[in-house]
Write an enzyme that holds these catalytic residues in place. Structure first.
Site, short mmCIF file in Angstrom:
data_model
loop_
_atom_site.label_atom_id
_atom_site.label_comp_id
_atom_site.label_asym_id
_atom_site.label_seq_id
_atom_site.Cartn_x
_atom_site.Cartn_y
_atom_site.Cartn_z
N HIS A 125 -40.28 -49.24 -1.22
CA HIS A 125 -39.44 -49.17 -0.02
C HIS A 125 -39.79 -47.94 0.81
O HIS A 125 -39.22 -46.87 0.63
CB HIS A 125 -37.96 -49.14 -0.42
CG HIS A 125 -37.03 -49.34 0.74
ND1 HIS A 125 -35.77 -49.85 0.58
CD2 HIS A 125 -37.17 -49.11 2.07
CE1 HIS A 125 -35.17 -49.92 1.75
NE2 HIS A 125 -36.00 -49.46 2.68
N HIS A 156 -41.04 -46.54 4.98
CA HIS A 156 -41.21 -46.82 6.42
C HIS A 156 -42.26 -45.84 6.93
O HIS A 156 -41.94 -44.69 7.25
CB HIS A 156 -39.89 -46.60 7.16
CG HIS A 156 -38.76 -47.46 6.68
ND1 HIS A 156 -38.42 -48.65 7.28
CD2 HIS A 156 -37.89 -47.30 5.66
CE1 HIS A 156 -37.37 -49.18 6.65
NE2 HIS A 156 -37.04 -48.38 5.65
N PHE A 157 -43.52 -46.29 6.98
CA PHE A 157 -44.60 -45.37 7.34
C PHE A 157 -44.90 -45.38 8.85
O PHE A 157 -45.79 -44.68 9.30
CB PHE A 157 -45.86 -45.68 6.52
CG PHE A 157 -45.84 -45.11 5.11
CD1 PHE A 157 -44.75 -44.38 4.64
CD2 PHE A 157 -46.92 -45.31 4.25
CE1 PHE A 157 -44.74 -43.85 3.34
CE2 PHE A 157 -46.93 -44.78 2.96
CZ PHE A 157 -45.84 -44.06 2.50
N ARG A 158 -44.20 -46.23 9.62
CA ARG A 158 -44.13 -46.10 11.09
C ARG A 158 -45.34 -46.57 11.88
O ARG A 158 -45.35 -46.42 13.09
CB ARG A 158 -43.84 -44.64 11.50
CG ARG A 158 -42.64 -44.00 10.85
CD ARG A 158 -41.39 -44.78 11.10
NE ARG A 158 -40.17 -44.06 10.74
CZ ARG A 158 -39.02 -44.69 10.55
NH1 ARG A 158 -38.90 -46.00 10.66
NH2 ARG A 158 -37.94 -43.99 10.23
N ASN A 215 -40.17 -52.88 9.93
CA ASN A 215 -39.57 -52.46 11.21
C ASN A 215 -40.45 -51.46 11.96
O ASN A 215 -40.03 -50.37 12.30
CB ASN A 215 -38.16 -51.90 11.01
CG ASN A 215 -38.11 -50.71 10.06
OD1 ASN A 215 -39.00 -50.54 9.23
ND2 ASN A 215 -37.09 -49.89 10.18
N HIS A 250 -31.54 -55.71 3.25
CA HIS A 250 -30.72 -54.60 3.73
C HIS A 250 -29.37 -55.21 4.09
O HIS A 250 -29.28 -56.02 5.01
CB HIS A 250 -31.37 -53.95 4.96
CG HIS A 250 -30.57 -52.82 5.54
ND1 HIS A 250 -31.07 -51.56 5.73
CD2 HIS A 250 -29.28 -52.76 5.97
CE1 HIS A 250 -30.15 -50.77 6.24
NE2 HIS A 250 -29.05 -51.48 6.41
N HIS A 296 -31.35 -50.33 -1.46
CA HIS A 296 -30.49 -49.14 -1.36
C HIS A 296 -28.99 -49.42 -1.52
O HIS A 296 -28.22 -49.30 -0.58
CB HIS A 296 -30.74 -48.36 -0.08
CG HIS A 296 -31.02 -49.18 1.16
ND1 HIS A 296 -30.29 -50.27 1.51
CD2 HIS A 296 -31.97 -49.02 2.11
CE1 HIS A 296 -30.78 -50.75 2.63
NE2 HIS A 296 -31.80 -50.02 3.02
N ASP A 308 -37.02 -45.23 0.22
CA ASP A 308 -36.58 -45.48 1.59
C ASP A 308 -37.06 -44.35 2.51
O ASP A 308 -36.35 -43.94 3.43
CB ASP A 308 -35.06 -45.65 1.67
CG ASP A 308 -34.64 -46.36 2.97
OD1 ASP A 308 -35.52 -46.83 3.70
OD2 ASP A 308 -33.43 -46.42 3.23
N HIS A 344 -38.18 -39.36 10.76
CA HIS A 344 -37.92 -39.27 12.21
C HIS A 344 -38.17 -37.81 12.59
O HIS A 344 -38.07 -36.92 11.73
CB HIS A 344 -36.44 -39.57 12.52
CG HIS A 344 -36.01 -40.97 12.24
ND1 HIS A 344 -36.31 -42.03 13.08
CD2 HIS A 344 -35.27 -41.49 11.23
CE1 HIS A 344 -35.78 -43.14 12.59
NE2 HIS A 344 -35.14 -42.84 11.46
O1 DOR Z 1 -31.68 -45.04 7.47
C1 DOR Z 1 -32.49 -45.94 7.62
N1 DOR Z 1 -33.66 -45.70 8.24
N2 DOR Z 1 -32.20 -47.17 7.19
C2 DOR Z 1 -32.96 -48.22 7.53
O2 DOR Z 1 -32.61 -49.31 7.20
C3 DOR Z 1 -34.16 -48.05 8.33
C4 DOR Z 1 -34.68 -46.68 8.25
C5 DOR Z 1 -35.68 -46.39 9.33
O3 DOR Z 1 -36.62 -47.18 9.50
O4 DOR Z 1 -35.53 -45.38 10.01
ZN ZN Z 2 -35.39 -48.78 4.49
#
Ligand code: DOR
Ligand code: ZN
Length: 449
Positions: free
Chosen positions: A61, A63-65, A95, A182, A242, A316, A320
Site C-alpha cells: 500500500h 502512493h508513489f505519485r 490515484n 478504502h 487501513h 500507506d 505531500h
Molecule cells: O490519507 C490518505 N492519503 N488517504 C488516502 O486514501 C489517499 C492518500 C493519498 O494518496 O494522499
Molecule cells: Zn492509501
C-alpha cells in the site's frame, strides 16, 4: 556471484537462528545455524555482527505519485526511500494522474518503474465509474489485485453507485483477484463536515483535530460493513485497507488461519503509532484518511494484529509537500510519508517475527506474490539487515523523499536498517548512504489461487 552473510540472526520459518545465509546470483541458495562450513566458497563474505537478517518487506500500500503528481514524489525517489527502510517490493495505488484505470495507464507505470525503481514493483489498477471492461480483461498474473475507493480521498476516485459496486465485487471474484477497499462513507462524512463547520463558526478555519470527528468511526463502519456484505454475497476476496477502529475489528474480522479467510484487513504504522490525542503536537502531519481514532482504538489495532484478526501491515506511504498540509481540517492534504522509517518504528512496539509475518509473508500470500516474503531456499534474495542501536531522534532532514518531512520527527527509535538487498544485489548501504546503481528491481509476478 556468491555473497555469504555470517554472524547474523536469520529469521526463517518464523524464528531466529544464529547463523549464516548464502546468496547465489538473484536467489537464496542456502542458510544454516552456527558458522558456515570453512570450505564454503563466496565472492564476498560479510559479517552481520549479530544483526537481524529479515526477509525484505513487501509494502502492498503505497502512493508513489507518478505519473502526474511528481512535484510530490516519483517512483525513483520513493523506491529509494523504500530500500533505505528495508522495503524491497511495493504495490502502488491507482490515484495518480492519469489514474491507473486503463491498460495504457497501467503500462505507463510499469514502464516508468522498469527504468527507475530501486525496489520490485506492482501496480493496483483502480475502479472508475466506467472501466469494468478494462478490469475484466486484466491479466491476473500481472497485478496484485484491484483497488476500490468506497469514499473519497486524494484523487477523487470514489465509487458509490450500488450497481457499479455489485459489478466490481462480482468481477473481482470471477477473476480470482483480491479487492482492496478504502472504506469510508461519503454521506456520513459530508454530514460531519457541516457539523464541524457549524462548530467552528462561519468562515473560521476548522481545526485539524476535527478531522477524526469528520472521518468518524461510523463513516468507516458503514462503508466497511457494506464491503463485507458485498464480498459475502459475491464470494470476493476482500482486503480492507487501513483499518482504524475497534468497532470494525469486532464486527468484521476474525482470527481464522489466513488460508481460510475471505475477509482480511490491513493496518498502517501511522495508525499503530498515533491517536487523536496527538493532534496538538503533530497537527496536520497525522492528518490522513481514514483518520486516526482514539487511543482505545489504537490499542485494539495492536491487539488485533497480535491475535491474527489483522493480517497485514501496509505503510500507506502518501507524501505531500508541507505547503499542501496547511489550512485546517477541510483544506490540508491527507496523507503522510512513512516508508523509510516504518520498520524501525514498528520494532518499537512489535517483535520482529510479527513484523516480518505481517509485512512480508502475509502480503506475499494474500496478493499471490511469487518467490518472495520469506527467507527460504529458492526465493529471491530480498533481504534487510537491521540492527539495534543507541536511541536516535528522527528529524525531517533524515527523510530521503523530496517532501522532506515525516510525522515521526522528534521520535526516538532504537533500530536502524544497515543494508538491503534486492534480487541478490546490494540496494542500500547505511554507511555509504548508497542506493543501488544499476537498478536490479523486477516486476513482481503474481499467482492468485
Ligand atoms: O490519507 C490518505 N492519503 N488517504 C488516502 O486514501 C489517499 C492518500 C493519498 O494518496 O494522499
Ligand atoms: Zn492509501
Amino acid at each position: 556471484m556468491k555473497t555469504l552473510i555470517h554472524d547474523a540472526r536469520v529469521l526463517a520459518d518464523g524464528k531466529f537462528i544464529n547463523g549464516w545465509l548464502l546468496i547465489e546470483d538473484e536467489r537464496i541458495s542456502a542458510f544454516g545455524e552456527g558458522a558456515p562450513d570453512g570450505n564454503l566458497q563466496a565472492d564476498e563474505k560479510l559479517s552481520a555482527g549479530g544483526a537481524m537478517l529479515l526477509p525484505g518487506l513487501i509494502d502492498t500500500h503505497v502512493h508513489f505519485r507518478e505519473p502526474g503528481l511528481t512535484h510530490k514524489a516519483t517512483i525513483a525517489s520513493e523506491s529509494a526511500a523504500a530500500v533505505a527502510g528495508g522495503v524491497t517490493s511495493f504495490c502502488d495505488m491507482p490515484n495518480t494522474n492519469p489514474p491507473t484505470c486503463s491498460a495504457e495507464a497501467l503500462a505507463q507505470k510499469m514502464d516508468i518503474a522498469s527504468r527507475t525503481s530501486h525496489a520490485n514493483y506492482g501496480f493496483f489498477p483502480g475502479v472508475s465509474a466506467s472501466n469494468l471492461d478494462f478490469l475484466a480483461g486484466l491479466d491476473p498474473s500481472a497485478v496484485p489485485g484491484i483497488k476500490l475507493f468506497i469514499g473519497s480521498s486524494t484523487g477523487n476516485m470514489a465509487v458509490s453507485r450500488k450497481e457499479t459496486l455489485e459489478e466490481v465485487f462480482e468481477l473481482a471474484a470471477r477473476k480470482g483477484l483480491p479487492l482492496m477497499v478504502h472504506a469510508e462513507d461519503d454521506a456520513i462524512i459530508a454530514g460531519n463536515v457541516s457539523l464541524a463547520r457549524a462548530r467552528a463558526g462561519e468562515d473560521a478555519e476548522v481545526e485539524i483535530a476535527e478531522h477524526s470527528r469528520i472521518r468518524s468511526v461510523e463513516a468507516c463502519v458503514a462503508a466497511s460493513s457494506l464491503a463485507a456484505e458485498l464480498a459475502q454475497k459475491h464470494g470476493t476476496r476482500l482486503h480492507i485497507a487501513h483499518i482504524t477502529s475497534e468497532a470494525e475489528i469486532e464486527t468484521l474480522l476474525d482470527d481464522a488461519p489466513l488460508e481460510n479467510k475471505k475477509i482480511t484487513a490491513e493496518v498502517t504504522p501511522l495508525h499503530l503509532t498515533f491517536s487523536s490525542d496527538d493532534y496538538p503536537s503533530a497537527g496536520a502531519r497525522i492528518k490522513i484518511n481514514p483518520a486516526v481514532k482514539s487511543s482505545a482504538d489504537r490499542a485494539a489495532l495492536h491487539a488485533a494484529l497480535r491475535s491474527g484478526k489483522i493480517d497485514t501491515i501496509g505503510t500507506d506511504h502518501a507524501p505531500h509537500l508541507l505547503s499542501e498540509k496547511q489550512g485546517g481540517a477541510l483544506k490540508a492534504a491527507s496523507g503522510a510519508p512513512m516508508i523509510q522509517f516504518a520498520l524501525p518504528v514498528l520494532l518499537e512496539s512489535l517483535p520482529a517475527e510479527l513484523v516480518a509475518e505481517k509485512m512480508a509473508k502475509a502480503p506475499a500470500r494474500l496478493f499471490g506474490v511469487l518467490d518472495r516474503g520469506e527467507i527460504k531456499v529458492g526465493n529471491y534474495a530480498d533481504l534487510v539487515l537491521v540492527e539495534s542501536c543507541d536511541p536516535y531522534v528522527v528529524s525531517d532532514s533524515d527523510v530521503l523523499s523530496p517532501c522532506s518531512w515525516t510525522p515521526l520527527a522528534g521520535r526516538s527509535l532504537r533500530h536502524r536498517v544497515v543494508r538491503t538487498w534486492v534480487n541478490g544485489s546490494l540496494a542500500y548501504d547505511r554507511l555509504t548512504g548508497v542506493v543501488s546503481t544499476p537498478l536490479r528491481s523486477k516486476a513482481l509476478e503474481f499467482s492468485h489461487s
